[in-house]
Design a protein around this motif. Structure first.
Motif, PDB file in Angstrom:
ATOM      1  N   ASP A  20       0.931  -1.154   0.001  1.00  0.00           N
ATOM      2  CA  ASP A  20       0.039   0.053  -0.006  1.00  0.00           C
ATOM      3  C   ASP A  20       0.465   1.366  -0.016  1.00  0.00           C
ATOM      4  N   VAL A  21       0.708   2.062  -1.340  1.00  0.00           N
ATOM      5  CA  VAL A  21       1.568   3.193  -1.316  1.00  0.00           C
ATOM      6  C   VAL A  21       0.613   4.318  -1.278  1.00  0.00           C
ATOM      7  N   ALA A  22       0.546   5.169  -0.228  1.00  0.00           N
ATOM      8  CA  ALA A  22      -0.491   6.118  -0.255  1.00  0.00           C
ATOM      9  C   ALA A  22      -1.769   5.791  -0.918  1.00  0.00           C
ATOM     10  N   GLY A  23      -2.282   4.704  -0.263  1.00  0.00           N
ATOM     11  CA  GLY A  23      -3.651   4.359  -0.680  1.00  0.00           C
ATOM     12  C   GLY A  23      -3.876   3.559  -2.018  1.00  0.00           C
ATOM     13  N   VAL A  24      -2.536   3.569  -2.792  1.00  0.00           N
ATOM     14  CA  VAL A  24      -2.820   2.625  -3.880  1.00  0.00           C
ATOM     15  C   VAL A  24      -2.108   1.170  -3.661  1.00  0.00           C
ATOM     16  N   GLY A  25      -2.676   0.059  -3.955  1.00  0.00           N
ATOM     17  CA  GLY A  25      -2.044  -1.053  -3.853  1.00  0.00           C
ATOM     18  C   GLY A  25      -1.435  -1.568  -4.981  1.00  0.00           C
ATOM     19  N   TYR A  26      -0.294  -2.028  -4.862  1.00  0.00           N
ATOM     20  CA  TYR A  26       0.695  -2.683  -5.791  1.00  0.00           C
ATOM     21  C   TYR A  26       0.962  -3.909  -5.431  1.00  0.00           C
ATOM     22  N   GLU A  27       0.633  -5.009  -6.428  1.00  0.00           N
ATOM     23  CA  GLU A  27       0.854  -6.284  -6.443  1.00  0.00           C
ATOM     24  C   GLU A  27       1.840  -6.540  -7.051  1.00  0.00           C
ATOM     25  N   VAL A  28       2.912  -7.353  -6.128  1.00  0.00           N
ATOM     26  CA  VAL A  28       4.451  -7.349  -6.595  1.00  0.00           C
ATOM     27  C   VAL A  28       4.669  -8.952  -6.448  1.00  0.00           C
ATOM     28  N   GLN A  29       5.104  -9.542  -7.327  1.00  0.00           N
ATOM     29  CA  GLN A  29       5.713 -10.651  -7.257  1.00  0.00           C
ATOM     30  C   GLN A  29       7.378 -10.723  -6.627  1.00  0.00           C
ATOM     31  N   CYS A  30       7.419 -11.608  -5.792  1.00  0.00           N
ATOM     32  CA  CYS A  30       8.786 -11.409  -5.056  1.00  0.00           C
ATOM     33  C   CYS A  30       9.170 -12.785  -4.899  1.00  0.00           C
ATOM     34  N   SER A  31      10.567 -12.813  -4.836  1.00  0.00           N
ATOM     35  CA  SER A  31      11.276 -14.197  -4.640  1.00  0.00           C
ATOM     36  C   SER A  31      10.987 -14.397  -2.960  1.00  0.00           C
ATOM     37  N   MET A  32      10.798 -15.749  -2.801  1.00  0.00           N
ATOM     38  CA  MET A  32      10.730 -16.004  -1.299  1.00  0.00           C
ATOM     39  C   MET A  32      11.776 -15.479  -0.310  1.00  0.00           C
ATOM     40  N   GLN A  33      12.921 -15.158  -0.813  1.00  0.00           N
ATOM     41  CA  GLN A  33      13.910 -14.427   0.109  1.00  0.00           C
ATOM     42  C   GLN A  33      13.273 -13.252   0.689  1.00  0.00           C
ATOM     43  N   SER A  34      13.014 -12.491  -0.426  1.00  0.00           N
ATOM     44  CA  SER A  34      12.280 -11.157  -0.196  1.00  0.00           C
ATOM     45  C   SER A  34      10.850 -11.265   0.603  1.00  0.00           C
ATOM     46  N   CYS A  35      10.150 -12.411   0.358  1.00  0.00           N
ATOM     47  CA  CYS A  35       8.935 -12.645   1.026  1.00  0.00           C
ATOM     48  C   CYS A  35       9.100 -12.820   2.565  1.00  0.00           C
ATOM     49  N   PHE A  36      10.337 -13.612   2.983  1.00  0.00           N
ATOM     50  CA  PHE A  36      10.521 -13.621   4.265  1.00  0.00           C
ATOM     51  C   PHE A  36      11.152 -12.616   4.884  1.00  0.00           C
ATOM     52  N   ALA A  37      11.978 -11.648   4.031  1.00  0.00           N
ATOM     53  CA  ALA A  37      12.524 -10.370   5.014  1.00  0.00           C
ATOM     54  C   ALA A  37      11.798  -9.031   4.705  1.00  0.00           C
ATOM     55  N   VAL A  38      10.584  -9.276   3.936  1.00  0.00           N
ATOM     56  CA  VAL A  38       9.862  -7.728   3.804  1.00  0.00           C
ATOM     57  C   VAL A  38       9.408  -7.320   4.799  1.00  0.00           C
ATOM     58  N   GLY A  39       9.019  -8.248   5.965  1.00  0.00           N
ATOM     59  CA  GLY A  39       8.232  -7.723   7.247  1.00  0.00           C
ATOM     60  C   GLY A  39       6.915  -8.221   7.301  1.00  0.00           C
ATOM     61  N   GLU A  40       6.255  -7.851   8.630  1.00  0.00           N
ATOM     62  CA  GLU A  40       4.913  -8.512   8.801  1.00  0.00           C
ATOM     63  C   GLU A  40       3.871  -7.562   8.309  1.00  0.00           C
ATOM     64  N   ILE A  41       2.734  -8.160   8.023  1.00  0.00           N
ATOM     65  CA  ILE A  41       1.529  -7.356   7.540  1.00  0.00           C
ATOM     66  C   ILE A  41       1.585  -5.882   8.488  1.00  0.00           C
ATOM     67  N   GLY A  42       1.443  -4.735   7.917  1.00  0.00           N
ATOM     68  CA  GLY A  42       1.074  -3.424   8.445  1.00  0.00           C
ATOM     69  C   GLY A  42       2.628  -2.980   8.629  1.00  0.00           C
ATOM     70  N   ALA A  43       3.804  -3.559   8.366  1.00  0.00           N
ATOM     71  CA  ALA A  43       5.301  -3.068   8.428  1.00  0.00           C
ATOM     72  C   ALA A  43       5.419  -2.313   7.273  1.00  0.00           C
ATOM     73  N   LYS A  44       6.476  -1.256   7.580  1.00  0.00           N
ATOM     74  CA  LYS A  44       6.779  -0.363   6.152  1.00  0.00           C
ATOM     75  C   LYS A  44       7.755  -1.487   5.456  1.00  0.00           C
ATOM     76  N   ALA A  45       7.639  -1.068   4.384  1.00  0.00           N
ATOM     77  CA  ALA A  45       8.393  -1.877   3.448  1.00  0.00           C
ATOM     78  C   ALA A  45       9.196  -1.349   2.052  1.00  0.00           C
ATOM     79  N   VAL A  46      10.551  -1.487   1.958  1.00  0.00           N
ATOM     80  CA  VAL A  46      10.981  -0.900   0.730  1.00  0.00           C
ATOM     81  C   VAL A  46      11.336  -1.847  -0.201  1.00  0.00           C
ATOM     82  N   LEU A  47      11.026  -1.998  -1.510  1.00  0.00           N
ATOM     83  CA  LEU A  47      11.135  -2.938  -2.280  1.00  0.00           C
ATOM     84  C   LEU A  47      11.777  -2.390  -3.709  1.00  0.00           C
ATOM     85  N   HIS A  48      12.850  -2.891  -4.150  1.00  0.00           N
ATOM     86  CA  HIS A  48      13.442  -2.393  -5.262  1.00  0.00           C
ATOM     87  C   HIS A  48      12.890  -3.181  -6.561  1.00  0.00           C
TER      88      HIS A  48
END
Length: 203
Positions: A20-48
């Motif tokens: 959720d970026v300023a109210g816009v939801g972006y569906e992002v396909q991630c590697s499992m490495q990134s899925c594990f590291a990105v954080g819990e639901i509600g946490a702030k995340a930065v994805l390249h």
């Protein structure tokens, strides 16, 4: 081109994350490495991110590190490697592990990856060798922390079903995924813990 997203983790259904970026939801396909590291639901995340535009879809892929995204971009340039296979490779191996495999001409490790047969492994070893010159220092780099994250929202399906769906999405055959999930899944484990242990069991 969308190069980076900064927002809140709104939902996680590996290998897909909703940011959720300023109210816009972006569906992002991630590697499992990134899925594990990105954080819990509600946490702030930065994805390249890396955007792939097709006639029928715009596909957005996200990674917690620039190095992982850089390797993804090199992989999809290799003959016979599309984004789905590249994501599967990065889900089963860290950047450092892949660099090591290529530098040591380790075909036996590559052929264990879903969708990678002998011919594809041979092409990867040949084509990626020169492309990985800038990744040399990563061959001995520490791996990402793949500790499971606690589920912070009630899943629509069971952890085992979520894990099975994620493995199939990565390219594993349904019967193969189901067998390994039954083997590693224990009561109380969340989907990310099951996926992590399943990936380890299949390599």
């Amino acid at each position: 081109m969308i190069g980076r997203l900064t927002g809140l983790v709104a939902a996680k259904q590996p290998p897909e994350i909703l940011i959720d970026v300023a109210g816009v939801g972006y569906e992002v396909q991630c590697s499992m490495q990134s899925c594990f590291a990105v954080g819990e639901i509600g946490a702030k995340a930065v994805l390249h991110t890396h955007l792939i535009v097709r006639e029928d879809a715009h596909l957005l892929f996200g990674f917690v590190s620039k190095e992982e995204r850089a390797l993804f971009r090199q992989l999809i340039k290799a003959n016979g490697v599309g984004p789905k296979l590249a994501l599967a490779i990065l889900s089963n191996m860290t950047v450092g592990q892949f660099v090591q495999a290529v530098h040591h001409n380790d075909m036996s490790t590559l052929v264990k990856l879903p969708g990678v047969g002998k011919k594809t492994a041979e092409r990867l070893l040949v084509e990626m060798r020169d492309k990985l010159k800038d990744f040399g220092e990563l061959a001995s780099a520490p791996t990402l922390d793949m500790a499971p994250l606690a589920d912070s929202a009630a899943p629509a399906s069971s952890p085992r079903e979520d894990a099975l769906a994620a493995l199939v999405a990565l390219g594993y055959k349904p019967n193969q995924a189901e067998t390994v999930v039954k083997k590693v899944a224990k009561d109380g484990m969340n989907s990310e813990a099951i996926i992590r242990d399943a990936l380890k069991a299949m390599l």
